[in-house]
Scaffold this motif. Sequence first.
Motif, PDB file in Angstrom:
ATOM      1  N   ALA A  46      58.252  45.089  28.215  1.00  0.00           N
ATOM      2  CA  ALA A  46      58.175  46.713  27.771  1.00  0.00           C
ATOM      3  C   ALA A  46      57.393  46.931  27.464  1.00  0.00           C
ATOM      4  O   ALA A  46      57.395  48.106  27.334  1.00  0.00           O
ATOM      5  CB  ALA A  46      57.521  45.586  25.798  1.00  0.00           C
ATOM      6  N   TYR A  47      56.856  47.321  28.683  1.00  0.00           N
ATOM      7  CA  TYR A  47      55.176  47.627  29.683  1.00  0.00           C
ATOM      8  C   TYR A  47      56.039  48.405  30.857  1.00  0.00           C
ATOM      9  O   TYR A  47      55.073  47.735  31.838  1.00  0.00           O
ATOM     10  CB  TYR A  47      54.188  47.385  29.366  1.00  0.00           C
ATOM     11  N   PRO A  48      56.334  49.543  31.246  1.00  0.00           N
ATOM     12  CA  PRO A  48      56.936  49.297  32.304  1.00  0.00           C
ATOM     13  C   PRO A  48      55.809  50.052  33.675  1.00  0.00           C
ATOM     14  O   PRO A  48      55.829  49.249  34.635  1.00  0.00           O
ATOM     15  CB  PRO A  48      57.902  50.829  32.136  1.00  0.00           C
ATOM     16  N   LYS A  49      54.898  50.418  33.381  1.00  0.00           N
ATOM     17  CA  LYS A  49      53.652  50.117  33.961  1.00  0.00           C
ATOM     18  C   LYS A  49      52.531  49.997  34.018  1.00  0.00           C
ATOM     19  O   LYS A  49      52.431  49.403  35.240  1.00  0.00           O
ATOM     20  CB  LYS A  49      52.356  51.265  33.346  1.00  0.00           C
ATOM     21  N   ILE A  50      52.453  48.915  33.505  1.00  0.00           N
ATOM     22  CA  ILE A  50      52.200  47.656  33.654  1.00  0.00           C
ATOM     23  C   ILE A  50      53.138  46.730  34.909  1.00  0.00           C
ATOM     24  O   ILE A  50      51.899  45.723  35.617  1.00  0.00           O
ATOM     25  CB  ILE A  50      51.806  46.095  32.579  1.00  0.00           C
ATOM     26  N   THR A  51      54.385  46.663  34.411  1.00  0.00           N
ATOM     27  CA  THR A  51      54.723  46.137  35.413  1.00  0.00           C
ATOM     28  C   THR A  51      55.255  46.254  36.697  1.00  0.00           C
ATOM     29  O   THR A  51      55.039  46.253  37.549  1.00  0.00           O
ATOM     30  CB  THR A  51      56.554  45.750  34.621  1.00  0.00           C
ATOM     31  N   THR A  52      54.934  47.875  37.116  1.00  0.00           N
ATOM     32  CA  THR A  52      54.628  48.591  37.918  1.00  0.00           C
ATOM     33  C   THR A  52      53.349  48.208  38.669  1.00  0.00           C
ATOM     34  O   THR A  52      52.768  48.053  40.381  1.00  0.00           O
ATOM     35  CB  THR A  52      55.455  50.090  38.215  1.00  0.00           C
ATOM     36  N   PHE A  53      52.272  48.349  38.293  1.00  0.00           N
ATOM     37  CA  PHE A  53      51.314  48.151  38.725  1.00  0.00           C
ATOM     38  C   PHE A  53      50.702  46.354  39.034  1.00  0.00           C
ATOM     39  O   PHE A  53      50.800  46.103  39.827  1.00  0.00           O
ATOM     40  CB  PHE A  53      50.472  47.673  37.555  1.00  0.00           C
ATOM     41  N   MET A  54      51.242  45.800  38.505  1.00  0.00           N
ATOM     42  CA  MET A  54      51.633  44.141  39.013  1.00  0.00           C
ATOM     43  C   MET A  54      52.334  43.800  39.789  1.00  0.00           C
ATOM     44  O   MET A  54      52.069  43.310  41.464  1.00  0.00           O
ATOM     45  CB  MET A  54      52.296  43.488  37.555  1.00  0.00           C
ATOM     46  N   GLN A  55      53.626  44.286  40.104  1.00  0.00           N
ATOM     47  CA  GLN A  55      54.104  44.722  41.549  1.00  0.00           C
ATOM     48  C   GLN A  55      53.223  45.018  42.836  1.00  0.00           C
ATOM     49  O   GLN A  55      53.366  44.733  44.131  1.00  0.00           O
ATOM     50  CB  GLN A  55      56.019  45.195  41.515  1.00  0.00           C
ATOM     51  N   GLN A  56      52.599  46.753  42.370  1.00  0.00           N
ATOM     52  CA  GLN A  56      52.230  46.466  43.167  1.00  0.00           C
ATOM     53  C   GLN A  56      50.804  45.722  43.828  1.00  0.00           C
ATOM     54  O   GLN A  56      50.192  45.529  44.936  1.00  0.00           O
ATOM     55  CB  GLN A  56      50.977  48.084  42.734  1.00  0.00           C
ATOM     56  N   MET A  57      50.131  45.369  42.886  1.00  0.00           N
ATOM     57  CA  MET A  57      49.144  44.590  42.882  1.00  0.00           C
ATOM     58  C   MET A  57      49.377  43.384  43.907  1.00  0.00           C
ATOM     59  O   MET A  57      48.571  43.352  44.885  1.00  0.00           O
ATOM     60  CB  MET A  57      48.671  44.450  41.763  1.00  0.00           C
ATOM     61  N   THR A  58      50.133  42.660  43.458  1.00  0.00           N
ATOM     62  CA  THR A  58      50.501  41.496  44.115  1.00  0.00           C
ATOM     63  C   THR A  58      51.741  42.082  45.395  1.00  0.00           C
ATOM     64  O   THR A  58      51.285  40.773  46.400  1.00  0.00           O
ATOM     65  CB  THR A  58      52.536  40.866  43.009  1.00  0.00           C
ATOM     66  N   ALA A  59      51.908  43.090  45.755  1.00  0.00           N
ATOM     67  CA  ALA A  59      52.304  43.498  47.414  1.00  0.00           C
ATOM     68  C   ALA A  59      51.172  43.493  48.061  1.00  0.00           C
ATOM     69  O   ALA A  59      50.829  43.119  49.372  1.00  0.00           O
ATOM     70  CB  ALA A  59      53.080  44.882  47.214  1.00  0.00           C
ATOM     71  N   ARG A  60      49.927  43.811  47.471  1.00  0.00           N
ATOM     72  CA  ARG A  60      48.737  43.766  48.324  1.00  0.00           C
ATOM     73  C   ARG A  60      48.459  42.651  49.141  1.00  0.00           C
ATOM     74  O   ARG A  60      48.209  40.962  48.561  1.00  0.00           O
ATOM     75  CB  ARG A  60      47.252  43.723  47.315  1.00  0.00           C
ATOM     76  N   ALA A  61      48.271  42.472  50.797  1.00  0.00           N
ATOM     77  CA  ALA A  61      47.723  41.422  50.699  1.00  0.00           C
ATOM     78  C   ALA A  61      46.807  40.473  51.033  1.00  0.00           C
ATOM     79  O   ALA A  61      47.190  39.319  50.256  1.00  0.00           O
ATOM     80  CB  ALA A  61      47.693  41.215  52.755  1.00  0.00           C
ATOM     81  N   SER A  62      45.450  40.745  50.069  1.00  0.00           N
ATOM     82  CA  SER A  62      44.193  40.703  49.316  1.00  0.00           C
ATOM     83  C   SER A  62      44.894  39.400  48.417  1.00  0.00           C
ATOM     84  O   SER A  62      44.489  38.726  47.987  1.00  0.00           O
ATOM     85  CB  SER A  62      43.101  41.290  49.211  1.00  0.00           C
ATOM     86  N   VAL A  63      45.917  40.413  47.211  1.00  0.00           N
ATOM     87  CA  VAL A  63      46.298  39.375  45.728  1.00  0.00           C
ATOM     88  C   VAL A  63      46.875  37.847  46.721  1.00  0.00           C
ATOM     89  O   VAL A  63      47.312  37.392  46.714  1.00  0.00           O
ATOM     90  CB  VAL A  63      47.062  40.043  45.398  1.00  0.00           C
ATOM     91  N   ALA A  64      47.814  37.988  48.274  1.00  0.00           N
ATOM     92  CA  ALA A  64      48.768  37.289  48.410  1.00  0.00           C
ATOM     93  C   ALA A  64      47.474  36.090  49.019  1.00  0.00           C
ATOM     94  O   ALA A  64      48.620  34.846  48.471  1.00  0.00           O
ATOM     95  CB  ALA A  64      49.673  38.096  49.362  1.00  0.00           C
ATOM     96  N   ALA A  65      46.549  36.587  49.908  1.00  0.00           N
ATOM     97  CA  ALA A  65      45.557  35.259  50.112  1.00  0.00           C
ATOM     98  C   ALA A  65      45.345  34.239  49.135  1.00  0.00           C
ATOM     99  O   ALA A  65      44.753  33.127  48.869  1.00  0.00           O
ATOM    100  CB  ALA A  65      44.694  36.416  51.142  1.00  0.00           C
ATOM    101  N   VAL A  66      45.069  35.457  48.023  1.00  0.00           N
ATOM    102  CA  VAL A  66      43.838  34.835  46.984  1.00  0.00           C
ATOM    103  C   VAL A  66      45.648  33.839  46.247  1.00  0.00           C
ATOM    104  O   VAL A  66      44.821  32.500  46.228  1.00  0.00           O
ATOM    105  CB  VAL A  66      43.242  35.698  45.359  1.00  0.00           C
ATOM    106  N   LYS A  67      46.535  34.361  46.439  1.00  0.00           N
ATOM    107  CA  LYS A  67      47.753  33.480  45.722  1.00  0.00           C
ATOM    108  C   LYS A  67      47.771  32.151  46.091  1.00  0.00           C
ATOM    109  O   LYS A  67      47.470  30.348  45.484  1.00  0.00           O
ATOM    110  CB  LYS A  67      48.429  33.833  44.095  1.00  0.00           C
ATOM    111  N   ASP A  68      48.014  32.370  47.664  1.00  0.00           N
ATOM    112  CA  ASP A  68      48.420  30.952  48.428  1.00  0.00           C
ATOM    113  C   ASP A  68      46.982  30.271  48.968  1.00  0.00           C
ATOM    114  O   ASP A  68      47.338  29.253  48.859  1.00  0.00           O
ATOM    115  CB  ASP A  68      48.077  31.888  49.672  1.00  0.00           C
TER     116      ASP A  68
END
Length: 72
Positions: A46-68
């Motif tokens: 229900a929150y398109p801006k938050i959804t886009t923000f989360m996608q942008q953040m998840t695409a960052r290498a630093s976030v992927a490294a932390v998730k890994d």
Amino acid sequence: MAACADFVESDILRGPYVLGEDFSLADPYLFVVCNWLEGDGVDTAAYPKITTFMQQMTARASVAAVKDKGML
């Protein structure tokens, strides 16, 4: 939490990041908080801006490294 998501959607996100096009220290913090939304029963679809923000953040290498490393 839905009220918080409403506020983030309407007043906080000014672009793909909190400061619009510019990544800032506020973005990782908001990312962590937004990760709690679904667990608190908020339908993030229900929150398109938050959804886009989360996608942008998840695409960052630093976030992927932390998730890994299992830290998120």
